[in-house]
Design an enzyme around this catalytic site. Structure first.
Site, PDB file in Angstrom:
ATOM      1  N   CYS A 186      51.984 -17.891  47.586  1.00 54.03           N
ATOM      2  CA  CYS A 186      51.725 -19.261  48.039  1.00 54.03           C
ATOM      3  C   CYS A 186      52.812 -19.823  48.955  1.00 54.03           C
ATOM      4  CB  CYS A 186      51.467 -20.218  46.886  1.00 54.03           C
ATOM      5  SG  CYS A 186      51.220 -19.491  45.282  1.00 54.03           S
ATOM      6  N   ASP A 189      44.697 -12.189  47.183  1.00 52.64           N
ATOM      7  CA  ASP A 189      45.135 -13.574  47.128  1.00 52.64           C
ATOM      8  C   ASP A 189      44.726 -14.292  48.408  1.00 52.64           C
ATOM      9  OD1 ASP A 189      46.445 -15.713  46.093  1.00 52.64           O
ATOM     10  OD2 ASP A 189      48.461 -15.019  46.604  1.00 52.64           O
ATOM     11  N   HIS A 224      44.025 -22.389  45.631  1.00 51.17           N
ATOM     12  CA  HIS A 224      44.449 -21.021  45.317  1.00 51.17           C
ATOM     13  C   HIS A 224      43.222 -20.311  44.760  1.00 51.17           C
ATOM     14  CE1 HIS A 224      48.793 -22.356  44.899  1.00 51.17           C
ATOM     15  NE2 HIS A 224      48.169 -23.503  44.675  1.00 51.17           N
ATOM     16  N   ARG A 245      57.060  -9.100  39.639  1.00 49.58           N
ATOM     17  CA  ARG A 245      57.374 -10.032  38.563  1.00 49.58           C
ATOM     18  C   ARG A 245      58.119  -9.283  37.480  1.00 49.58           C
ATOM     19  NH1 ARG A 245      51.689 -13.473  38.102  1.00 49.58           N
ATOM     20  NH2 ARG A 245      51.668 -14.056  40.310  1.00 49.58           N
ATOM     21  N   GLN A 289      47.546  -8.587  45.152  1.00 48.47           N
ATOM     22  CA  GLN A 289      46.374  -9.373  44.768  1.00 48.47           C
ATOM     23  C   GLN A 289      45.449  -9.555  45.958  1.00 48.47           C
ATOM     24  OE1 GLN A 289      48.384 -13.028  43.599  1.00 48.47           O
ATOM     25  NE2 GLN A 289      47.962 -12.583  41.467  1.00 48.47           N
ATOM     26  N   HIS A 343      44.734 -18.538  50.172  1.00 50.87           N
ATOM     27  CA  HIS A 343      44.923 -19.973  50.036  1.00 50.87           C
ATOM     28  C   HIS A 343      44.094 -20.683  51.094  1.00 50.87           C
ATOM     29  CE1 HIS A 343      48.397 -18.342  47.897  1.00 50.87           C
ATOM     30  NE2 HIS A 343      48.180 -19.363  47.102  1.00 50.87           N
ATOM     31  N   LYS A 358      41.207 -26.283  37.455  1.00 53.58           N
ATOM     32  CA  LYS A 358      40.898 -24.918  37.882  1.00 53.58           C
ATOM     33  C   LYS A 358      39.679 -24.368  37.152  1.00 53.58           C
ATOM     34  CE  LYS A 358      43.895 -22.699  34.477  1.00 53.58           C
ATOM     35  NZ  LYS A 358      44.836 -21.628  34.199  1.00 53.58           N
TER      36      LYS A 358
END
Length: 586
Positions: free
Chosen positions: A274, A323, A451, A303, A321, A325, A405
């Site tokens: 992000c 991922d 997200h 992580r 991911q 945005h 979410k």
RNA sequence: GCCUCGGUAGCUCAAUGGCAGAGCAGCUGAUUUGUAAUCAGCAGGUUGUGGGUUCAACUCCCUCCCGGGGCUCCA
């Protein structure tokens, strides 16, 4: 529906009762043991014990035997309501029970349930007599903190399962066996997909076949991105720790991050994309006409999970991911979420997953953004779920501090639930990172950030897919789609020729030129769960054709090499072997 | 992080204080075979790591590393 509920209710009672019986058995065998809690669970029950001796598999057998004795003796279950004082007196030697008693609100009644030889503070929900526990088995022992808090003492938790009949128990145990066979860690080794090395703990190394699978997943997703108008970006791996100070990761996520020093700067490895996407968005001017901007990123994330929580591919320290945005105006939220959910369902269908269950998480106590913004956005999300008749649960207070979410739960081929996709509104990012766009009145406005992910972690998704398919990937996902099997050396050159043609069609495979016999070659290909075994003997060479054995054992002969071209027309349509067979069977 | 169990050849597993073994995989050779394992030979190991006990350690003790099961589904 009623029948199902009644059955669940009975199972609940059986399991709850079995937990009580187990506690008695443990106390009979290990006097002085302190007991924690012993609830029923979805598949069985557990009970927590504080015992100086560490329970072993041998102990479990003994406890099981003692439980059987208690069950046979037909003790009756009954409950009474008692005063706080009596309860405290009865459990004066059980410190955990005393804690429970003290935790029960004054106005609430305390009830004690017993089956004659054992009593427990308990809300109830039991069978009438111990002999109404028809089938049970103790499964495992594991450590568990008292009340799940690591500041508390560690207790020993014994897990068991109990069912309304011996058959139900048996089918549950065989389900466990089936799940063990599909374990992606086992299949990962035997199918040569990935491995782990102590040199990079909890970070998978992908062999060529595993890497092929990940790339296929990304190729697939990129096609969807193209259609749904996402733009892929690439962002750095390490960032100045100032970025993490700004994003709040330094404060809330530091323990889970890797840091490195260079030229007197502290750099942090990204655990999420992000902030990098915010920087990209901020680096250019945006008009209200440009929105929504959808930035996608397969970047590698790291992580630093606490040791002891890693699990195969489903919980790793290094992963990527699907991922993305979405930066949009408030009035675009509804369309964006709708489009996302339709994309998500389209994708899950392609992988043969059943209908998802949605979890809608609403405002938590501590949050940013005005109540008005929360009211409106929660309304939008509810409306979307209601209008499209989706199955969903509302979870009050479970939303992120920056917005509500929706999480997506998916059942796999053997009925286990996985949380995969997620879509989260963010009212906070724009302010924090000074993101803005120019409105139609040329005013600076803050965009809403969404997200969203569908696979979640690609590694984890692959792990789930391996188990979902039991290693037998559908044709379009198989790292090796075919093996050409020459019966003798005489057909090597014919196989080479066919192999070249197939690879021109975009198909993946190779020729088995080992000196094995046909049987052995087929066996190898079967064990690798290869979709197509293409057999070439003199017959095939003479007629310039192929004989195909499918992995279910079915055979089709007299296929021209050219006919296989259709397999690459729209490979994702070939979701199962039946479709594959139909395409090739004349 | 914590509790607990485990780590022996690439893989699956034997050997419980007394000479580290088997099957598969690998390599070499022979075989050229029609739908789930052809035969023979060879090679493969600092028993996760480091230390200790012992005449002797895969085996017992300690350290560390890695992995498995789990750490509220709330009496």
């Amino acid at each position: 529906m009623k029948e199902v509920e009644a059955k669940e209710n009975l199972r609940f009672k059986i399991r709850h009762s079995a937990a009580h019986v187990m506690a008695e058995a443990v106390l009979n065998l290990f006097p002085g043991t302190k007991v924690g809690i012993g609830p029923p669970t979805n598949d069985g029950f557990y009970y927590d014990f504080d015992c100086s001796e560490a329970f072993t598999a041998e102990h479990l057998k003994k406890i099981e035997k003692e439980m059987k004795r208690i069950i046979k003796s037909q003790k009756k279950f009954s409950g009474v309501s008692v005063s706080r004082k009596i309860a405290r007196e009865k459990f004066k030697d059980q410190k955990y029970k005393l804690e429970i008693i003290d935790g029960i609100p004054e106005e609430e009644e305390i009830t004690i349930w017993n089956h004659e030889t054992w009593e427990d503070i308990c809300r109830g929900g039991h069978v009438e007599s111990t002999n109404q526990i028809p089938a049970f088995k103790l499964l495992d022992v594991a450590g568990a903190y008292w009340r799940g808090n690591e500041k508390n003492p560690m207790l020993q938790r014994i897990y068991g399962t109990a069912w309304e009949s011996k058959d139900a128990l048996k089918s549950y145990l065989s389900k466990l066996e089936e799940a063990a066979k599909r374990d992606h860690r086992k299949l990962g080794t035997s199918l040569e997909l990935f491995y782990f090395d102590p040199m990079a703990p909890s970070m998978p190394f992908f062999y060529p076949k595993g890497a092929k699978l990940l790339n296929l997943l990304m190729d697939y997703m990129r096609q969807k991105y193209q259609y749904y108008e996402y733009q892929e970006v690439m962002t750095p791996q390490i960032f100045d720790s100032k970025l993490w100070d700004l994003s709040g990761h330094s404060e809330h996520f530091k323990e889970n991050m890797f840091f490195t020093e260079t030229e007197n700067r502290t750099m942090g490895l990204k655990p999420m994309n992000c902030p990098a996407h915010y920087l990209i968005f901020r680096s250019q001017l945006h008009s209200y006409r440009d929105l929504p901007v959808r930035l996608a990123d397969f970047g590698r994330l790291h992580r630093n999970e606490r040791s002891g929580v890693s699990h195969g591919l489903t919980r790793v320290k290094s992963f990527s991911q699907d991922d993305a945005h979405i930066f949009c105006r408030f009035d675009q939220i509804e369309d964006e979420i709708k489009a996302f959910l339709s994309l998500l369902e389209e994708i899950y269908q392609d992988f043969g997953f059943e209908e998802p269950l949605y979890h809608l998480s609403l405002r938590p106590k501590e949050r940013s953004g005005t109540d008005q913004v929360w009211d409106e956005s929660e309304k939008i999300m509810k409306k979307i779920l209601d209008n499209s008749n989706k199955k969903y649960l509302v979870q009050e207070g479970e939303g992120a501090f920056y917005g509500p979410k929706i999480d997506v739960m998916i059942p796999d081929a053997i009925g286990r639930e996985w949380q995969l996709g997620t879509v989260q509104l963010d009212f906070f990012a724009a302010k924090k990172f000074k993101l803005n766009y120019f409105s139609n009145e040329s005013q600076k406005q803050e965009p809403i950030v969404i997200h969203r992910a569908i696979f979640g972690s690609l590694e984890r998704f692959l792990g789930i897919l391996i188990e979902h398919y039991g290693g037998a990937f559908p044709f379009w996902l198989s790292p090796t789609q075919y093996i050409l099997i020459p019966i003798s050396e005489n057909q090597f050159s014919y196989c080479d020729k066919v192999n070249k043609e197939l690879s021109k069609f975009g198909l993946r495979g190779n020729v088995d030129k080992t000196s094995d016999r046909l049987n052995a070659k087929i066996r190898k290909a079967q064990l690798n769960k290869t979709p197509l075994m293409i057999i070439c003997g003199d017959k095939e060479v003479d007629s310039d054709s192929l004989t195909i054995r499918f992995r279910d054992g079915e055979n089709v002969s007299n296929i021209k090499t050219n006919a296989l071209n259709i397999l690459n027309n729209d490979p994702i349509k070939i979701k199962d072997d039946e479709t594959l067979l139909k395409l090739l069977k004349p």
